[in-house]
Design an enzyme around this catalytic site. Structure first.
Site, short mmCIF file in Angstrom:
data_model
loop_
_atom_site.label_atom_id
_atom_site.label_comp_id
_atom_site.label_asym_id
_atom_site.label_seq_id
_atom_site.Cartn_x
_atom_site.Cartn_y
_atom_site.Cartn_z
N ASP A 13 0.84 -1.19 0.00
CA ASP A 13 0.00 0.00 0.00
C ASP A 13 0.87 1.24 0.00
O ASP A 13 1.76 1.39 0.86
CB ASP A 13 -0.89 0.05 1.25
CG ASP A 13 -2.03 -0.95 1.20
OD1 ASP A 13 -2.30 -1.50 0.12
OD2 ASP A 13 -2.64 -1.18 2.26
N GLY A 39 -3.39 -4.95 1.14
CA GLY A 39 -4.32 -5.81 0.41
C GLY A 39 -5.39 -6.30 1.36
O GLY A 39 -5.11 -6.61 2.53
N GLY A 41 -7.06 -9.10 1.52
CA GLY A 41 -6.85 -10.44 2.03
C GLY A 41 -5.81 -10.47 3.13
O GLY A 41 -6.02 -11.07 4.20
N ASN A 183 -19.90 -2.11 2.79
CA ASN A 183 -20.20 -0.78 3.32
C ASN A 183 -21.43 -0.24 2.61
O ASN A 183 -22.01 -0.90 1.74
CB ASN A 183 -18.98 0.16 3.20
CG ASN A 183 -18.56 0.41 1.76
OD1 ASN A 183 -19.35 0.31 0.82
ND2 ASN A 183 -17.28 0.77 1.58
N LEU A 215 -21.42 1.23 8.50
CA LEU A 215 -21.88 2.60 8.26
C LEU A 215 -20.90 3.65 8.76
O LEU A 215 -21.28 4.80 8.97
CB LEU A 215 -23.26 2.80 8.93
CG LEU A 215 -24.36 1.83 8.51
CD1 LEU A 215 -25.58 2.00 9.40
CD2 LEU A 215 -24.73 2.02 7.05
N ALA A 217 -19.17 6.08 10.90
CA ALA A 217 -19.54 6.71 12.17
C ALA A 217 -20.94 6.36 12.62
O ALA A 217 -21.34 6.66 13.76
CB ALA A 217 -19.40 8.23 12.04
N ASP A 247 -11.36 -3.83 6.77
CA ASP A 247 -10.57 -5.05 6.86
C ASP A 247 -10.44 -5.52 8.31
O ASP A 247 -10.52 -6.72 8.58
CB ASP A 247 -9.18 -4.84 6.25
CG ASP A 247 -9.23 -4.65 4.74
OD1 ASP A 247 -10.25 -5.05 4.14
OD2 ASP A 247 -8.27 -4.12 4.19
N THR A 277 -8.47 1.07 14.77
CA THR A 277 -7.82 1.32 13.48
C THR A 277 -8.07 2.74 13.00
O THR A 277 -7.17 3.40 12.46
CB THR A 277 -8.33 0.31 12.44
OG1 THR A 277 -7.95 -1.00 12.84
CG2 THR A 277 -7.75 0.58 11.06
#
Length: 303
Positions: A13, A39, A41, A183, A215, A217, A247, A277
């Protein structure tokens, strides 16, 4: 306790902080460039492993220095089984553009992931048993994803699909999904319905036994094949970067299911982990640590 079997992509990334998304034909300056393994996965497999589940992860990488970097990062995660198929391409990568409010847009290259064949997918899912959770994303081809889901279903495993990125028709695969996680935007793209409750119900009508729509927040909501809908409120935080939240949610959710703690606990734990996260930058670099996830699991086990 079952295992989590993840068949998915792995890459690098490249993350840029941007003031806004570029207009057509515009060159826009970004800053705070950073690179890390990534990624969907890979991130989901790592999140599941750090939660304490036994994880089997198969992926494809290129025969290059980037592939070696990805392999070294995965080897440090202590997975139960790790298999890196070498593809005749450059290793996959993603460009992540992160806005000041923490929202993001992502462009990915997936030649290695697309090279995973139907036969490989069938052999992979044939490892699954009834106590296991087989977790897939949208990076593989439709045919390989279908083959993996069909074999896992025949083995009696719980099938969990997070169909992003959407580059093929998800509809034909939904009858093979015990759980589908999307999402809000992905749910609308699949069903044509912008209202999340209606979209979740439509995903079930299309064949999924249970649909979860995250969703941001707003928390998340679930719908099942019996028409029952439930909203789970969010963990209140100040988000810095939402890049890896989906993820984290999927990996932790799958791990907790495999650990036998039930769907409600899995959703609550997954939301708590995703909130961690969102409070730091990056995707792989923002995944919760084993210690952080152990605290979360212990907290919910005591309830």
């Amino acid at each position: 306790m079952g295992q989590v079997l993840v068949l998915g992509n792995a890459g690098l990334d490249l993350t840029l902080q941007v003031p806004r998304l570029p207009e057509k034909g515009e060159t826009l300056l970004g800053d705070s460039a950073n690179s890390a393994p990534g990624g969907k996965g890979l991130n989901q497999a790592v999140a599941a492993a750090r939660t304490g589940a036994q994880v089997v992860f198969h992926t494809a990488i290129g025969r290059d220095s980037q592939g070696a970097e990805i392999g070294a990062a995965l080897a440090a995660e202590g997975m139960t089984e790790l298999e890196l198929h070498q593809a005749p391409y450059s290793s996959d990568f993603s460009l992540l553009m992160v806005l000041p409010d923490g929202e993001n847009s992502i462009v990915s290259m997936g030649s290695c992931a697309a090279a995973l064949t139907e036969e490989t997918a069938e052999i992979f899912s044939a490892k699954a048993n009834a106590a296991d959770v087989v977790l897939l994303q949208g990076n593989l081809t439709q045919a390989s994803t279908l083959a993996a889901l069909a074999t896992a279903t025949a083995r009696g495993a719980t099938t969990l699909l997070n169909p992003a990125p959407l580059w093929w028709d998800v509809g034909p695969l939904l009858p093979l999904c015990d759980i589908v996680v999307t999402n809000r935007g992905e749910a609308e793209a699949i069903t044509g319905l912008s209202e999340p409750t209606e979209a979740a119900a439509a995903l079930c009508r299309l064949g999924a036994s249970m649909a979860i729509i995250t969703l941001g927040a707003g928390g998340c909501l679930t719908s099942d094949c019996e028409g029952t809908t439930r909203h789970y409120p969010p963990v209140r935080i100040r988000a810095i970067d939402t890049t890896g939240c989906g993820d984290t949610f999927c990996g932790v959710f799958a791990a907790v299911l495999a650990m036998g703690l039930g769907q409600e606990t899995a959703i609550n734990l997954a939301q708590g982990a995703a909130a961690l996260t969102a409070q730091r930058r990056g995707a792989f670099t923002a995944l919760p640590s084993r210690d952080e996830l152990a605290v979360l699991v212990a907290r919910y086990r005591s309830l």
